[in-house]
Motif scaffolding. Structure first.
Motif, PDB file in Angstrom:
ATOM      1  N   GLN A  24      55.725  45.247 -26.007  1.00 27.39           N
ATOM      2  CA  GLN A  24      56.756  45.209 -27.045  1.00 27.39           C
ATOM      3  C   GLN A  24      57.214  46.614 -27.441  1.00 27.39           C
ATOM      4  O   GLN A  24      58.267  46.760 -28.051  1.00 27.39           O
ATOM      5  CB  GLN A  24      56.268  44.425 -28.269  1.00 27.39           C
ATOM      6  CG  GLN A  24      55.180  45.100 -29.069  1.00 27.39           C
ATOM      7  CD  GLN A  24      53.758  44.946 -28.518  1.00 27.39           C
ATOM      8  OE1 GLN A  24      53.548  44.416 -27.437  1.00 27.39           O
ATOM      9  NE2 GLN A  24      52.790  45.420 -29.270  1.00 27.39           N
ATOM     10  N   THR A  25      56.457  47.628 -27.060  1.00 26.64           N
ATOM     11  CA  THR A  25      56.837  48.990 -27.428  1.00 26.64           C
ATOM     12  C   THR A  25      57.677  49.681 -26.356  1.00 26.64           C
ATOM     13  O   THR A  25      58.106  50.810 -26.552  1.00 26.64           O
ATOM     14  CB  THR A  25      55.584  49.851 -27.702  1.00 26.64           C
ATOM     15  OG1 THR A  25      54.830  49.956 -26.491  1.00 26.64           O
ATOM     16  CG2 THR A  25      54.738  49.246 -28.798  1.00 26.64           C
ATOM     17  N   LEU A  26      57.897  49.005 -25.224  1.00 24.45           N
ATOM     18  CA  LEU A  26      58.723  49.606 -24.177  1.00 24.45           C
ATOM     19  C   LEU A  26      60.158  49.730 -24.660  1.00 24.45           C
ATOM     20  O   LEU A  26      60.739  48.776 -25.155  1.00 24.45           O
ATOM     21  CB  LEU A  26      58.706  48.761 -22.905  1.00 24.45           C
ATOM     22  CG  LEU A  26      57.503  48.915 -22.007  1.00 24.45           C
ATOM     23  CD1 LEU A  26      57.610  47.953 -20.832  1.00 24.45           C
ATOM     24  CD2 LEU A  26      57.359  50.336 -21.502  1.00 24.45           C
ATOM     25  N   GLN A  27      60.717  50.884 -24.494  1.00 26.99           N
ATOM     26  CA  GLN A  27      62.117  51.123 -24.842  1.00 26.99           C
ATOM     27  C   GLN A  27      62.854  51.379 -23.551  1.00 26.99           C
ATOM     28  O   GLN A  27      62.746  52.449 -22.981  1.00 26.99           O
ATOM     29  CB  GLN A  27      62.240  52.314 -25.795  1.00 26.99           C
ATOM     30  CG  GLN A  27      61.486  52.134 -27.085  1.00 26.99           C
ATOM     31  CD  GLN A  27      62.017  50.966 -27.893  1.00 26.99           C
ATOM     32  OE1 GLN A  27      63.213  50.710 -27.912  1.00 26.99           O
ATOM     33  NE2 GLN A  27      61.139  50.244 -28.549  1.00 26.99           N
ATOM     34  N   LYS A  28      63.577  50.385 -23.078  1.00 25.45           N
ATOM     35  CA  LYS A  28      64.242  50.497 -21.789  1.00 25.45           C
ATOM     36  C   LYS A  28      65.586  51.200 -21.909  1.00 25.45           C
ATOM     37  O   LYS A  28      66.369  50.911 -22.780  1.00 25.45           O
ATOM     38  CB  LYS A  28      64.437  49.118 -21.186  1.00 25.45           C
ATOM     39  CG  LYS A  28      63.126  48.437 -20.893  1.00 25.45           C
ATOM     40  CD  LYS A  28      63.356  47.088 -20.294  1.00 25.45           C
ATOM     41  CE  LYS A  28      62.013  46.436 -19.994  1.00 25.45           C
ATOM     42  NZ  LYS A  28      62.175  45.151 -19.376  1.00 25.45           N
ATOM     43  N   LYS A  29      65.786  52.131 -20.992  1.00 26.00           N
ATOM     44  CA  LYS A  29      67.070  52.830 -20.852  1.00 26.00           C
ATOM     45  C   LYS A  29      67.611  53.364 -22.172  1.00 26.00           C
ATOM     46  O   LYS A  29      68.775  53.268 -22.470  1.00 26.00           O
ATOM     47  CB  LYS A  29      68.116  51.919 -20.191  1.00 26.00           C
ATOM     48  CG  LYS A  29      67.753  51.525 -18.792  1.00 26.00           C
ATOM     49  CD  LYS A  29      67.752  52.718 -17.881  1.00 26.00           C
ATOM     50  CE  LYS A  29      67.450  52.283 -16.459  1.00 26.00           C
ATOM     51  NZ  LYS A  29      67.238  53.368 -15.562  1.00 26.00           N
ATOM     52  N   ARG A  30      66.732  53.907 -22.987  1.00 30.34           N
ATOM     53  CA  ARG A  30      67.152  54.521 -24.238  1.00 30.34           C
ATOM     54  C   ARG A  30      67.269  56.013 -24.022  1.00 30.34           C
ATOM     55  O   ARG A  30      66.517  56.600 -23.269  1.00 30.34           O
ATOM     56  CB  ARG A  30      66.114  54.279 -25.347  1.00 30.34           C
ATOM     57  CG  ARG A  30      65.955  52.836 -25.792  1.00 30.34           C
ATOM     58  CD  ARG A  30      67.026  52.403 -26.535  1.00 30.34           C
ATOM     59  NE  ARG A  30      67.386  51.922 -27.748  1.00 30.34           N
ATOM     60  CZ  ARG A  30      66.764  51.495 -28.778  1.00 30.34           C
ATOM     61  NH1 ARG A  30      65.492  51.508 -28.874  1.00 30.34           N
ATOM     62  NH2 ARG A  30      67.386  51.030 -29.813  1.00 30.34           N
ATOM     63  N   GLU A 111      62.977  49.514 -15.620  1.00 31.42           N
ATOM     64  CA  GLU A 111      63.986  50.259 -16.372  1.00 31.42           C
ATOM     65  C   GLU A 111      63.356  51.318 -17.271  1.00 31.42           C
ATOM     66  O   GLU A 111      63.738  51.490 -18.431  1.00 31.42           O
ATOM     67  CB  GLU A 111      64.867  49.304 -17.185  1.00 31.42           C
ATOM     68  CG  GLU A 111      65.623  48.327 -16.313  1.00 31.42           C
ATOM     69  CD  GLU A 111      66.510  47.398 -17.114  1.00 31.42           C
ATOM     70  OE1 GLU A 111      66.981  47.813 -18.191  1.00 31.42           O
ATOM     71  OE2 GLU A 111      66.717  46.259 -16.657  1.00 31.42           O
ATOM     72  N   ILE A 112      62.423  52.040 -16.710  1.00 34.93           N
ATOM     73  CA  ILE A 112      61.731  53.094 -17.452  1.00 34.93           C
ATOM     74  C   ILE A 112      62.181  54.437 -16.887  1.00 34.93           C
ATOM     75  O   ILE A 112      62.017  54.714 -15.705  1.00 34.93           O
ATOM     76  CB  ILE A 112      60.206  52.945 -17.321  1.00 34.93           C
ATOM     77  CG1 ILE A 112      59.767  51.647 -17.985  1.00 34.93           C
ATOM     78  CG2 ILE A 112      59.495  54.143 -17.922  1.00 34.93           C
ATOM     79  CD1 ILE A 112      58.328  51.295 -17.744  1.00 34.93           C
TER      80      ILE A 112
END
Length: 146
Positions: A24-30, A111-112
């Motif tokens: 839940q902490t993954l921030q994709k393509k930010r 998407e990391i």
């Protein structure tokens, strides 16, 4: 292994088996500024763990996830020929260059683009080779996922 809600995710794609703790902490393509801030929230880069070996599965490193705060994702994957990933009989699928390509595919598919690498033993060699390739490619073409 048990799948705890919002704690770990297990999946398999492209013959690479992986597990994500705290997905839940993954921030994709930010996009982040230099200190990782995104608005009022500090985004923490996921940790991608590269296991030793070759031939060892990543499971022996899972206990590291207990030391990582739940505000940060940690990603383990089994390299080709290890653990739950496929074991091709063709030796051309093995080697450092292929292992780096597999890591690139994993990062792109998840998407990391902002992460930290943690390599243990042979995984440290792969982390170095990935960083070396990324540096040289960014000087030439600056690709998105490498």
């Amino acid at each position: 292994p048990p799948n705890l809600p919002n704690e770990e995710v297990e999946s398999t794609f492209l013959n690479l088996s992986y597990r994500i703790y705290h997905p839940q902490t993954l921030q994709k393509k930010r996009h982040h500024d230099i200190d990782g801030r995104d608005g009022n929230c500090i985004m923490k880069a996921p940790i991608v763990v590269l296991h030793g070996g070759p031939s060892l599965p990543s499971e022996y490193l899972y206990s590291i996830s207990q030391e990582i705060p739940p505000s940060r994702a940690i990603i383990f994957y089994d390299q080709i020929g290890c653990g739950r990933s496929s074991e091709p009989s063709n030796i051309d699928f093995y080697g450092i260059s292929h292992a780096i390509d597999d890591l690139k595919v994993l990062l792109c598919d998840l998407e990391i683009d902002y992460f930290h690498l943690l390599g243990h033993s042979f995984g440290g060699v792969l982390a170095y080779e990935y960083a070396n390739r990324a540096f040289h490619n960014s000087v030439m073409t600056a690709p998105k996922c490498l």
